[in-house]
Design an enzyme around this catalytic site. Structure first.
Site, PDB file in Angstrom:
ATOM      1  N   HIS A 125       0.873  -1.180   0.000  1.00 34.70           N
ATOM      2  CA  HIS A 125       0.000   0.000   0.000  1.00 34.70           C
ATOM      3  C   HIS A 125       0.911   1.231   0.000  1.00 34.70           C
ATOM      4  O   HIS A 125       2.030   1.184   0.524  1.00 34.70           O
ATOM      5  CB  HIS A 125      -0.840  -0.056   1.281  1.00 34.70           C
ATOM      6  N   ASP A 201       3.339  -4.293   7.759  1.00 33.94           N
ATOM      7  CA  ASP A 201       2.096  -3.527   7.638  1.00 33.94           C
ATOM      8  C   ASP A 201       0.952  -4.510   7.886  1.00 33.94           C
ATOM      9  O   ASP A 201       0.632  -5.349   7.049  1.00 33.94           O
ATOM     10  CB  ASP A 201       2.007  -2.921   6.235  1.00 33.94           C
ATOM     11  N   GLN A 204      -4.370  -4.850   7.079  1.00 34.72           N
ATOM     12  CA  GLN A 204      -5.407  -5.772   6.602  1.00 34.72           C
ATOM     13  C   GLN A 204      -5.377  -7.095   7.352  1.00 34.72           C
ATOM     14  O   GLN A 204      -6.334  -7.866   7.283  1.00 34.72           O
ATOM     15  CB  GLN A 204      -5.217  -6.049   5.089  1.00 34.72           C
ATOM     16  N   LYS A 227     -10.349  -0.186  10.490  1.00 35.43           N
ATOM     17  CA  LYS A 227     -10.605  -1.410   9.712  1.00 35.43           C
ATOM     18  C   LYS A 227     -10.897  -2.582  10.648  1.00 35.43           C
ATOM     19  O   LYS A 227     -11.141  -3.695  10.202  1.00 35.43           O
ATOM     20  CB  LYS A 227      -9.379  -1.757   8.852  1.00 35.43           C
ATOM     21  N   CYS A 369      -4.857   2.672  -3.466  1.00 34.40           N
ATOM     22  CA  CYS A 369      -3.582   3.152  -2.903  1.00 34.40           C
ATOM     23  C   CYS A 369      -2.460   2.146  -3.134  1.00 34.40           C
ATOM     24  O   CYS A 369      -1.627   1.908  -2.234  1.00 34.40           O
ATOM     25  CB  CYS A 369      -3.705   3.472  -1.406  1.00 34.40           C
TER      26      CYS A 369
HETATM   27  C1  LIG Z   1      -2.460  -2.583   3.539  1.00 31.05           C
HETATM   28  C2  LIG Z   1      -2.755  -1.214   4.083  1.00 31.05           C
HETATM   29  N1  LIG Z   1      -1.800  -0.546   4.713  1.00 31.05           N
HETATM   30  C3  LIG Z   1      -1.995   0.660   5.244  1.00 31.05           C
HETATM   31  C4  LIG Z   1      -3.218   1.280   5.136  1.00 31.05           C
HETATM   32  C5  LIG Z   1      -3.372   2.643   5.710  1.00 31.05           C
HETATM   33  O1  LIG Z   1      -4.363   2.717   6.679  1.00 31.05           O
HETATM   34  P1  LIG Z   1      -4.897   4.169   7.104  1.00 31.05           P
HETATM   35  O2  LIG Z   1      -5.498   4.771   5.860  1.00 31.05           O
HETATM   36  O3  LIG Z   1      -5.893   3.912   8.145  1.00 31.05           O
HETATM   37  O4  LIG Z   1      -3.720   4.940   7.553  1.00 31.05           O
HETATM   38  C6  LIG Z   1      -4.257   0.633   4.472  1.00 31.05           C
HETATM   39  C7  LIG Z   1      -5.574   1.286   4.292  1.00 31.05           C
HETATM   40  O5  LIG Z   1      -6.229   1.128   3.286  1.00 31.05           O
HETATM   41  C8  LIG Z   1      -4.025  -0.651   3.944  1.00 31.05           C
HETATM   42  O6  LIG Z   1      -4.990  -1.331   3.297  1.00 31.05           O
END
Ligand SMILES: Cc1ncc(COP(=O)(O)O)c(C=O)c1O
Length: 411
Positions: A125, A201, A204, A227, A369
């Site tokens: 992401h 990360d 998810q 999430k 993203c």
């Molecule tokens: C894999 C992953 N990492 C990081 C994020 C970032 O999360 P946030 O937008 O809550 O900062 C997301 C959000 O879509 C994500 O799907």
């Protein structure tokens, strides 16, 4: 496989009582973007604001102490949720993105020099790409990438070469586009053998699987509250205490200091060293309630439910729409999460999302993203349906029906 009744779970989520304009039920298939919130989370936050609100770690009067206690209790719940050794390892930030920026800025700037290599993957992401790209511009570090194979899994053929000499590995535990569950432990072992630090990360992953940061082999694990049935405005970074201790602070201001003089400052102890300013108190308490709720269902049951639903979706969508639908990512439900990115005929994902919306089916359309991954897949965007504890087979059927309507309109 499901140990909980989805119909019972749905009753805990007020949004499903919302009347739709045409009387159809809301079919929410966008939890990978943000999950819905159970009553318990909303109540915990409301109760806090109605009865206990005061700033934390400052007042010595009773409601301030109570607010501090509630917030620190929530930290303890989060620590247990991810298998941390202590609450000192749990840092709150405003979202998962800020947590990853914290690692890049606090650990990265203190430890990386021009020419040092950081290994990422092609499926990250932007939250786990852009902070490192910024360090590339600012410090001159080298970025390497583990490629993704045609099956949606990371291609580890060249891992030995790629990992040689790296200072840090950054990897998503579960792709928000492909649903791929990555081999975090294997990668972490290889990274540690190369002397690198491992940033996972977990945005998810943590909402959907049992998380044990020790078993994953992570040094840092970042995730985001919204999430995970929690509110927006709260992210969680778990870090190994020795690493967090040795790192300089990220943001400066109140709360993160022990002493300030005109010629310098002494940072606070963990974890407050990384929590500058008034923290997201109600959000932390809400996230604690979300963790309680998920623990009540059981994370193993959550995962089992989602594997079953993903298998059903992959089976029925293909049976019904044949080659008109292409689902990206691993074909085996046990190797992925409940995130289905798909292409349907040659209908643009935004058109799919809009037509589906007319019958109350919410799916995300866009690059999610993950623009480098979109380029690798050879698409500008995908439509994406994602599942959580309140979804069931009827939701998948509604998606399938709605795709027929899309077909009628565009093809
Ligand atoms: C894999 C992953 N990492 C990081 C994020 C970032 O999360 P946030 O937008 O809550 O900062 C997301 C959000 O879509 C994500 O799907």
């Amino acid at each position: 496989m499901t140990d909980f009744e989805v119909a019972t779970v749905r009753k805990d989520f007020p949004i499903f009582d919302r009347p739709q304009s045409d009387g159809r039920p809301l079919v929410y298939l966008d939890s990978a973007s943000s999950s819905q919130k159970p009553r318990a989370v909303l109540d915990a936050m409301e109760h806090y604001y109605e009865t206990t609100h005061a700033n934390v770690h400052r007042g010595v009067y009773s409601i301030a102490e109570e607010a501090t206690r509630l917030m620190e209790e929530a930290r303890g719940k989060l620590a247990a949720f991810v298998g941390a050794r202590s609450s000192r390892e749990i840092v709150f930030a405003k979202n998962g993105t800020e947590c990853l920026n914290l690692v890049a800025n606090a650990w990265g700037r203190a430890n990386l020099r021009a020419g040092d290599a950081v290994l990422l993957t092609e499926i990250e992401h932007h939250a786990n790409l852009v902070p490192w790209l910024m360090l590339k511009d600012q410090l001159g570090i080298e970025l390497r990438y583990i490629p993704v194979g045609p099956d949606g899994h990371l291609d580890l053929t060249d891992l030995d070469r790629l990992i040689d000499g790296v200072r840090l590995l950054g990897v998503t535990a579960m792709s928000n586009v492909l649903g791929t569950l990555t081999p975090v432990r294997r990668l972490a072992d290889a990274a540690h053998a190369a002397g690198a630090v491992v940033v996972v990360d977990g945005a998810q992953y943590a909402p959907h699987l049992v998380t044990d940061v020790g078993a994953l082999g992570a040094d840092f694990f970042a995730f985001t509250g919204h999430k995970l049935l929690g509110p927006t405005g709260i992210g969680v970074l778990w870090g190994r205490e020795e690493l967090l201790d040795a790192m300089p602070p990220f943001l400066g201001g109140g709360e993160m200091i022990r002493d300030v003089r005109l010629d310098g400052f002494t940072p606070n102890e963990l974890p407050w060293k990384f929590e500058a300013g008034t923290p997201p108190i109600a959000e932390t308490i809400g996230l604690g309630a979300a963790v309680d709720y998920l623990q009540g269902l059981g994370m193993e049951a959550v995962r089992a439910h989602e594997v079953g639903l993903t298998a059903y979706a992959m089976r029925t969508l293909t049976a019904r729409h044949g080659t008109d639908i292409k689902v990206f990512g691993p074909s085996e439900p046990a190797e992925r999460g409940g995130v289905l990115s798909f292409a349907f005929k040659d209908v643009h994902p935004h058109d799919i999302s809009q037509v589906l919306d007319q019958v109350g089916v919410c799916v995300r359309a866009g690059h999610h993203c993950a623009k480098p991954l979109m380029r690798r897949l050879g698409v500008a965007a995908t439509a994406r349906a994602s599942f959580y504890v309140y979804n069931d087979e009827a939701d998948v059927d509604a998606l399938s029906d709605a795709l027929d309507a899309t077909s009628d309109l565009f093809c």
